[in-house]
Design a protein around this motif. Structure first.
Motif, PDB file in Angstrom:
ATOM      1  N   ALA A 209       0.909   4.744   1.075  1.00  0.00           N
ATOM      2  CA  ALA A 209       0.189   5.674   1.960  1.00  0.00           C
ATOM      3  C   ALA A 209       0.290   7.095   1.418  1.00  0.00           C
TER       4      ALA A 209
ATOM      5  N   ASN B 245     -10.182  10.083   6.135  1.00  0.00           N
ATOM      6  CA  ASN B 245      -9.416   9.081   6.883  1.00  0.00           C
ATOM      7  C   ASN B 245      -8.585   8.243   5.922  1.00  0.00           C
TER       8      ASN B 245
ATOM      9  N   THR C  89       0.829  -1.221   0.000  1.00  0.00           N
ATOM     10  CA  THR C  89       0.000   0.000   0.000  1.00  0.00           C
ATOM     11  C   THR C  89       0.853   1.256   0.000  1.00  0.00           C
TER      12      THR C  89
HETATM   13  P1  ATP Z   1      -6.679   9.640   9.593  1.00  0.00           P
HETATM   14  O1  ATP Z   1      -7.435  10.865   9.174  1.00  0.00           O
HETATM   15  O2  ATP Z   1      -7.583   8.473   9.808  1.00  0.00           O
HETATM   16  O3  ATP Z   1      -5.726   9.882  10.743  1.00  0.00           O
HETATM   17  P2  ATP Z   1      -4.503   9.834   7.663  1.00  0.00           P
HETATM   18  O4  ATP Z   1      -4.896  10.722   6.546  1.00  0.00           O
HETATM   19  O5  ATP Z   1      -3.622  10.413   8.712  1.00  0.00           O
HETATM   20  O6  ATP Z   1      -5.788   9.184   8.296  1.00  0.00           O
HETATM   21  P3  ATP Z   1      -2.439   7.813   7.422  1.00  0.00           P
HETATM   22  O7  ATP Z   1      -2.479   7.435   8.863  1.00  0.00           O
HETATM   23  O8  ATP Z   1      -1.278   8.580   6.939  1.00  0.00           O
HETATM   24  O9  ATP Z   1      -3.790   8.564   7.000  1.00  0.00           O
HETATM   25  O10 ATP Z   1      -2.568   6.460   6.583  1.00  0.00           O
HETATM   26  C1  ATP Z   1      -2.505   6.424   5.165  1.00  0.00           C
HETATM   27  C2  ATP Z   1      -2.588   4.978   4.702  1.00  0.00           C
HETATM   28  O11 ATP Z   1      -1.419   4.261   5.116  1.00  0.00           O
HETATM   29  C3  ATP Z   1      -3.767   4.216   5.264  1.00  0.00           C
HETATM   30  O12 ATP Z   1      -4.225   3.331   4.256  1.00  0.00           O
HETATM   31  C4  ATP Z   1      -3.175   3.451   6.418  1.00  0.00           C
HETATM   32  O13 ATP Z   1      -3.888   2.252   6.649  1.00  0.00           O
HETATM   33  C5  ATP Z   1      -1.769   3.155   5.920  1.00  0.00           C
HETATM   34  N1  ATP Z   1      -0.794   3.094   7.021  1.00  0.00           N
HETATM   35  C6  ATP Z   1      -0.423   4.115   7.812  1.00  0.00           C
HETATM   36  N2  ATP Z   1       0.510   3.718   8.710  1.00  0.00           N
HETATM   37  C7  ATP Z   1       0.731   2.393   8.475  1.00  0.00           C
HETATM   38  C8  ATP Z   1       1.590   1.408   9.044  1.00  0.00           C
HETATM   39  N3  ATP Z   1       2.411   1.703  10.047  1.00  0.00           N
HETATM   40  N4  ATP Z   1       1.529   0.157   8.535  1.00  0.00           N
HETATM   41  C9  ATP Z   1       0.722  -0.136   7.504  1.00  0.00           C
HETATM   42  N5  ATP Z   1      -0.114   0.743   6.908  1.00  0.00           N
HETATM   43  C10 ATP Z   1      -0.112   1.994   7.370  1.00  0.00           C
END
Ligand code: ATP
Length: 302
Positions: free
Chosen positions: A18, A38, A16
């Motif tokens: 991110a 999210n 994935t």
């Molecule tokens: P939220 O608003 O829910 O806090 P976000 O915009 O901060 O979300 P991130 O936490 O940066 O999003 O996550 C982005 C993507 O990366 C998501 O699909 C998440 O599941 C994945 N992800 C983030 N950290 C990890 C990790 N340590 N291991 C695996 N996948 C991760």
């Protein structure tokens, strides 16, 4: 000077991505709002910027070209992670002492004065403080490091409206003193009040980035008869809201796009703009009417 600059920046967890192909240049002197649904990649981007994560692709520098995570970068950046991280068994005074010992530029007098102003006794254990007080403690410790860039990951998510207001007042006071601020949040109404630079992430990519003033000037809300909405298929439409009688089109506006007869144009607010892009993750925007390209009516209808 750019406080954060990225080129081709990407972060992959397993299969994935991110964050992907992220190209940003956030100028100093702004309160920058980082928004997105999210999982859009906000925390990932912030962690890369403060050096808590390593890029899988591309590069990120801070404070005018310093590599993220380097000693010079760490010295000039303060980061408050999600959920106001404080050690529950330590008192405010203990935390002040520990943070002061770990940072050579720590301004103890500022921290003590600020906690006194907030009515947080030095003897009080962090675990016994309200969520608002814990957040203020974490923010005070961050600001006492006298950073040039303050990075906050969803700082007000758990706070009630008054605690949220007080927290943001402290952030704005720091910004007025010259600290650049980068904060992620889902609380759009709050951001409208404080942010003058916007980054909107969608599915790991930058969808919108620019000064709020420029972005707002580059968009209009057009309201007119619902039956006529399709006549403007060539206009760069971000989002269409259709009622029984009236349609409301959030469009990328420009001098070349005069208001059609029988339609009214209104300026848009930041919350309205962000909501429109959140609803249309395929629409791209850059500040300025001639740059980038919005979806056309036909594309949006598909
Ligand atoms: P939220 O608003 O829910 O806090 P976000 O915009 O901060 O979300 P991130 O936490 O940066 O999003 O996550 C982005 C993507 O990366 C998501 O699909 C998440 O599941 C994945 N992800 C983030 N950290 C990890 C990790 N340590 N291991 C695996 N996948 C991760």
């Amino acid at each position: 000077m750019n406080v954060v600059e990225t080129s081709g920046l990407g972060k992959r967890y397993g299969r994935t991505w991110a964050l992907r192909e992220c190209a940003l240049a956030i100028p100093a002197g702004h309160v920058t709002a980082l928004v997105g649904p999210n999982g859009a990649g906000k925390t990932t981007l912030l962690n890369l910027a403060v050096g808590l994560a390593e890029p899988s692709a591309g590069a990120v520098t801070v404070l005018g070209g310093v590599p993220a995570g380097s000693p010079a970068a760490l010295d000039g950046i303060a980061f408050v992670a999600q959920d106001a991280p404080v050690y529950k068994n330590l008192s405010a005074g203990d935390m002040l002492h520990v943070t002061g010992n770990l940072n050579h530029r720590f301004d103890r007098a500022y921290a003590q004065d600020r906690l006194a102003e907030l009515g947080i006794p030095l003897k009080q254990k962090a675990g016994r403080m309200s969520g608002g007080q814990q957040a203020q403690l974490a923010l005070t410790l961050a600001l006492a490091r006298r950073p040039r860039l303050l990075v906050l990951d969803e700082p007000v998510a758990m706070l009630d409206p008054i605690a949220r207001h007080d927290f943001m007042a402290t952030v704005l006071a720091a910004a007025a003193d010259g600290v650049s601020v980068l904060l992620s949040s889902h609380v759009l109404a709050e951001l409208e009040r404080v942010a003058d630079y916007l980054i909107l992430l969608s599915k790991g990519r930058v969808q919108v980035a620019g000064q709020v003033e420029d972005l707002l000037a580059a968009h209009r809300m057009l309201s007119g008869p619902a039956g006529e909405a399709d006549r403007y298929a060539d206009r760069p439409v971000v989002h269409v809201r259709r009622g029984e009688a009236q349609a409301h089109l959030l469009v990328r506006a420009g001098a070349q796009n005069p208001v059609p007869d029988g339609w009214e144009a209104h300026p848009v607010g930041l919350e309205e703009l962000v909501l429109a892009y959140l609803r249309e993750p395929g629409a791209a925007a850059l500040p300025g009417p001639a740059r980038g390209r919005g979806a056309t009516m036909t594309e949006v209808a598909r």
